[in-house]
Design an enzyme around this catalytic site. Structure first.
Site, mmCIF file in Angstrom:
data_model
loop_
_atom_site.group_PDB
_atom_site.id
_atom_site.type_symbol
_atom_site.label_atom_id
_atom_site.label_comp_id
_atom_site.label_asym_id
_atom_site.label_seq_id
_atom_site.Cartn_x
_atom_site.Cartn_y
_atom_site.Cartn_z
ATOM 1 N N ASP A 42 -4.283 -7.873 -4.547
ATOM 2 C CA ASP A 42 -5.250 -8.893 -4.182
ATOM 3 C C ASP A 42 -4.827 -9.436 -2.830
ATOM 4 O OD1 ASP A 42 -3.814 -10.789 -6.828
ATOM 5 O OD2 ASP A 42 -3.071 -10.361 -4.833
ATOM 6 N N SER A 43 -5.771 -10.052 -2.143
ATOM 7 C CA SER A 43 -5.511 -10.294 -0.713
ATOM 8 C C SER A 43 -4.539 -11.441 -0.505
ATOM 9 C CB SER A 43 -6.816 -10.640 -0.004
ATOM 10 O OG SER A 43 -7.155 -11.964 -0.354
ATOM 11 N N GLY A 87 -5.242 -14.466 -0.732
ATOM 12 C CA GLY A 87 -5.947 -15.688 -0.351
ATOM 13 C C GLY A 87 -5.716 -16.760 -1.389
ATOM 14 N N ASP A 103 -10.559 -13.557 1.319
ATOM 15 C CA ASP A 103 -11.624 -14.488 0.958
ATOM 16 C C ASP A 103 -11.048 -15.890 0.802
ATOM 17 O OD1 ASP A 103 -10.056 -14.009 -1.278
ATOM 18 O OD2 ASP A 103 -11.671 -14.524 -2.636
ATOM 19 N N GLN A 154 -18.267 -14.904 -3.875
ATOM 20 C CA GLN A 154 -17.920 -16.308 -4.034
ATOM 21 C C GLN A 154 -19.195 -17.112 -4.286
ATOM 22 O OE1 GLN A 154 -15.047 -17.542 -4.513
ATOM 23 N NE2 GLN A 154 -13.649 -15.934 -3.814
ATOM 24 N N ASP A 172 -7.699 -9.118 -14.724
ATOM 25 C CA ASP A 172 -6.252 -9.289 -14.525
ATOM 26 C C ASP A 172 -5.890 -10.719 -14.901
ATOM 27 O OD1 ASP A 172 -7.063 -10.629 -11.759
ATOM 28 O OD2 ASP A 172 -4.930 -11.067 -12.131
ATOM 29 N N CYS A 197 0.116 -5.060 -35.572
ATOM 30 C CA CYS A 197 0.430 -4.432 -34.281
ATOM 31 C C CYS A 197 1.350 -3.226 -34.471
ATOM 32 C CB CYS A 197 1.105 -5.470 -33.371
ATOM 33 S SG CYS A 197 1.482 -4.827 -31.726
ATOM 34 N N CYS A 200 3.058 -1.851 -31.885
ATOM 35 C CA CYS A 200 3.842 -1.692 -30.652
ATOM 36 C C CYS A 200 5.333 -1.561 -30.936
ATOM 37 C CB CYS A 200 3.588 -2.856 -29.688
ATOM 38 S SG CYS A 200 4.599 -4.309 -29.938
ATOM 39 N N CYS A 242 6.923 -4.652 -32.440
ATOM 40 C CA CYS A 242 6.553 -4.963 -33.828
ATOM 41 C C CYS A 242 7.051 -3.919 -34.813
ATOM 42 C CB CYS A 242 5.042 -5.125 -33.919
ATOM 43 S SG CYS A 242 4.484 -6.574 -33.027
ATOM 44 N N HIS A 283 5.150 -6.894 -26.164
ATOM 45 C CA HIS A 283 4.129 -7.076 -27.205
ATOM 46 C C HIS A 283 2.847 -7.680 -26.627
ATOM 47 C CE1 HIS A 283 2.006 -8.334 -30.799
ATOM 48 N NE2 HIS A 283 1.909 -9.519 -30.215
HETATM 49 C C1 LIG Z 1 -4.956 -13.321 -5.565
HETATM 50 C C2 LIG Z 1 -5.945 -13.280 -4.784
HETATM 51 O O1 LIG Z 1 -6.427 -12.970 -3.505
HETATM 52 C C3 LIG Z 1 -7.667 -12.541 -3.546
HETATM 53 O O2 LIG Z 1 -7.823 -11.359 -3.436
HETATM 54 N N1 LIG Z 1 -8.648 -13.466 -3.710
HETATM 55 C C4 LIG Z 1 -8.939 -14.148 -4.817
HETATM 56 N N2 LIG Z 1 -8.081 -14.185 -5.849
HETATM 57 C C5 LIG Z 1 -8.414 -14.933 -6.951
HETATM 58 C C6 LIG Z 1 -7.489 -15.036 -8.008
HETATM 59 C C7 LIG Z 1 -7.823 -15.824 -9.094
HETATM 60 N N3 LIG Z 1 -7.094 -16.138 -10.218
HETATM 61 C C8 LIG Z 1 -7.912 -16.990 -10.922
HETATM 62 N N4 LIG Z 1 -7.577 -17.561 -12.096
HETATM 63 C C9 LIG Z 1 -6.248 -17.434 -12.642
HETATM 64 N N5 LIG Z 1 -9.103 -17.197 -10.312
HETATM 65 C C10 LIG Z 1 -9.066 -16.496 -9.149
HETATM 66 C C11 LIG Z 1 -9.986 -16.386 -8.113
HETATM 67 C C12 LIG Z 1 -9.645 -15.618 -6.999
HETATM 68 C C13 LIG Z 1 -10.525 -15.528 -5.884
HETATM 69 O O3 LIG Z 1 -11.622 -16.106 -5.847
HETATM 70 N N6 LIG Z 1 -10.133 -14.796 -4.817
HETATM 71 ZN ZN LIG Z 2 3.407 -5.844 -31.163
#
Ligand SMILES: CCOC(=O)Nc1nc2cc3nc(NC)[nH]c3cc2c(=O)[nH]1
Ligand SMILES: [Zn+2]
Length: 373
Positions: free
Chosen positions: A93-94, A96, A147, A190, A267, A305, A307, A310, A336
């Site tokens: 992720d970027s 940001g 972003d 967004q 994620d 489970c 795994c 477990c 787990h």
């Molecule tokens: C880690 C992120 O950098 C991105 O690529 N932009 C981005 N990441 C998010 C991560 C997020 N984690 C959560 N909740 C735990 N909400 C998120 C939103 C973004 C996001 O809008 N933009």
């Molecule tokens: Zn387990």
């Protein structure tokens, strides 16, 4: 084409989809949960254990790796795959979100974001070009456009300005992307909790024809019903032939609800983070292993489970290890919890294949939370 999404079928009961994400490092069945390995490791897990759990794709974080060890070292190591000895797929992720949430003293301009390192206070700058170049160096199969994740709650005008800038930044990332045939750049929708801004953001990004789309700006403290409402409005605006990635989600219930609304990729740090303080996800709800009632409980964390944890260890033993701060304890709870979510998505895919995801959701919720600790 770096990454290709193959739509297998859409569930008749819900909006859920069964798909395959073809990447240069293997094919991933979707909907999929992606374990988070922020600093080039899924904390306490080896690549072999992640494979045994069934993880086909893991996340790493641009912001953290840019600060330490630096993206040039990772590039020299052969990218994240070489550095981590991980031959399956990686998504970065970027960063940001991290810049906005971790470091204070940050300043956002059209150019990008100035901030201080949360490690040593050093003044740094990341903009769309820098974020793209860093992620090109990290070599992830999928990476994110730079972003701004607007805070929640936020005023309409602020979210509008921020979203429009994020669209301009997305354009700049596309231009700066060095190897579109080897790495897939996803746009991030967004627009906060404002449906018209979500529509504008989706239109802007779809017109730039990304190979996949993340839905950002959610799971930022808003009530779940509001998150689902925004999803129901936003997902249909995205092309059915491209994957949808809901960032930062999440808990077992949110994964099922998100899949039902057409999300393909998720994620969340939740399973690994709560494992480190001994909280375990089970089909009956959360279990806090430190609780004294488990001192003589010689059963598995979760009787349903299969795994490694477990099948081989008891609640009493894991409670002892966690209380004694033996790292093997949190390795067992992490294994787990990750298996729990990866396996949950396997059951979700099975339910979609058999057009019964709605029933699966009802059965899951009937069980889950029964024995909430
Ligand atoms: C880690 C992120 O950098 C991105 O690529 N932009 C981005 N990441 C998010 C991560 C997020 N984690 C959560 N909740 C735990 N909400 C998120 C939103 C973004 C996001 O809008 N933009
Ligand atoms: Zn387990």
């Amino acid at each position: 084409m770096a990454v290709r999404y193959e739509l297998i079928k859409t569930c008749k009961q819900t909006g859920a989809r069964l798909g395959k994400l073809h990447t240069p490092h293997g094919t991933i069945d979707t909907p999929v949960f992606m374990p988070v390995g922020t600093q080039a490791t899924v904390k306490t897990m080896s690549p072999e254990e992640l494979k045994a759990i069934g993880a086909g794709i893991i996340l790493s974080n641009t912001y953290h790796l840019f600060l330490r060890p630096g993206h040039e070292i990772v590039r020299e190591a052969g990218g994240l795959h070489g550095f981590m000895n991980w031959d399956r797929a990686v998504l970065t992720d970027s960063g940001g979100f991290q810049v906005f949430s971790l470091s204070n003293l940050r300043k956002i301009t059209e150019e990008g974001v100035s901030f201080r390192s949360h490690l040593n206070g050093e003044k740094l700058f990341i903009g769309p070009e820098e974020a793209t170049q860093i992620q090109n160096a990290l070599g992830a199969d999928i990476f994110m456009a730079f972003d701004e994740c607007a805070p929640y709650p936020a005023e309409y005008d602020y979210v509008k300005q921020s979203m429009e800038r994020t669209s301009r930044w997305a354009e700049r990332c596309l231009k700066a992307h060095a190897r579109p045939n080897e790495q897939a750049l996803f746009g991030i929708v967004q627009g906060g909790m404002y449906k018209d801004l979500r529509e504008q953001s989706a239109k802007d990004l779809v017109s730039m024809d990304f190979p996949g789309y993340a839905i950002g700006g959610l799971s930022v403290g808003e009530p779940f019903p509001l998150m689902y409402e925004i999803l129901e409005h936003t997902v249909p605006l995205l092309p059915t032939g491209k994957p949808r990635y809901l960032m930062g989600v999440g808990s077992p219930d949110a994964l099922i609800e998100g899949a039902m609304r057409g999300i393909d990729m998720f994620d969340c740090v939740l399973p690994t983070r709560i494992a480190r303080n001994g909280t375990c996800m089970t089909s009956q709800g959360r279990l806090v292993i430190r609780n004294a009632k488990y001192a003589r409980d010689f059963g598995p964390l979760d009787p349903h489970c299969e795994c490694y944890t477990c099948k081989n260890y008891t609640r009493a033993y894991i409670r002892h290890l966690v209380k004694a701060e033996e790292t093997f304890g949190i390795r067992l709870t992490t294994y787990h919890n990750l298996h729990f979510l990866v396996n949950l998505m396997k059951e979700v895919r099975q339910a979609i294949a058999e057009d019964r995801l709605g029933d699966f959701r009802d059965q899951f919720f009937a069980q889950y939370g029964l024995s909430e600790d």
